[in-house]
Design a protein around this motif. Structure first.
Motif, PDB file in Angstrom:
ATOM      1  N   LYS A  74      27.481 -31.785  35.921  1.00 17.59           N
ATOM      2  CA  LYS A  74      28.882 -32.246  36.499  1.00 17.59           C
ATOM      3  C   LYS A  74      29.748 -31.691  35.651  1.00 17.59           C
ATOM      4  O   LYS A  74      30.757 -31.244  36.010  1.00 17.59           O
ATOM      5  CB  LYS A  74      28.912 -33.517  37.240  1.00 17.59           C
ATOM      6  N   LYS A  79      32.092 -29.672  39.077  1.00 15.28           N
ATOM      7  CA  LYS A  79      31.781 -29.844  40.401  1.00 15.28           C
ATOM      8  C   LYS A  79      31.710 -31.231  40.464  1.00 15.28           C
ATOM      9  O   LYS A  79      31.574 -31.915  39.707  1.00 15.28           O
ATOM     10  CB  LYS A  79      30.431 -29.170  40.608  1.00 15.28           C
ATOM     11  N   ALA A  83      27.503 -32.278  44.327  1.00 12.48           N
ATOM     12  CA  ALA A  83      27.367 -30.761  44.143  1.00 12.48           C
ATOM     13  C   ALA A  83      26.735 -30.674  42.937  1.00 12.48           C
ATOM     14  O   ALA A  83      25.520 -29.647  42.920  1.00 12.48           O
ATOM     15  CB  ALA A  83      28.644 -30.240  44.024  1.00 12.48           C
TER      16      ALA A  83
END
Length: 121
Positions: A74, A79, A83
């Motif tokens: 992340k 993102k 995701a």
């Protein structure tokens, strides 16, 4: 003089991967411990002369700490959490594409230190 955790993190962020690798070895020797994963440092000049100047970072295994790897993905990709989780759930997965060798080695070092397996292609 006592250093805060933030001071230590800031100092670590400013170090080159080879310096971080040396620091890990010194800590291992001093405290008689072994790091969970070794980080292989390749000098930037050697990497550039021997191969491409950009690579893809491919996550091949999360190791025992999947949650930590998701958080790192992340952070690395920028993102959303879900995701990043979707990326990690479908291994092998390309985390970042066309990354300069030096940056790729740094990212690989972070992931490997957290317990992941990573290839640079």
């Amino acid at each position: 003089m006592s250093l805060s955790k933030d001071d230590i993190i800031k100092a670590l962020e400013e170090m080159k991967l080879s310096e971080l690798n040396e620091l890990v070895k010194l800590i291992e020797d001093h405290f008689g411990v072994v790091a969970a994963a070794a980080v292989a440092a390749v000098p930037a000049e050697a990497g550039a002369a021997a191969g491409p100047s950009e690579v893809n970072i491919v996550l091949t295994d999360t190791g025992p700490s999947k949650v930590a790897i998701i958080k790192l993905v992340k952070e690395i990709t920028g993102k959303e959490l879900m995701a990043a989780k979707a990326i990690v759930d479908k291994l092998p997965a390309v985390i970042k594409e066309k990354v300069k060798i030096e940056e790729a080695e740094e990212i690989k070092g972070q992931l490997v230190t957290a317990g992941a397996s990573v290839d640079l292609k």
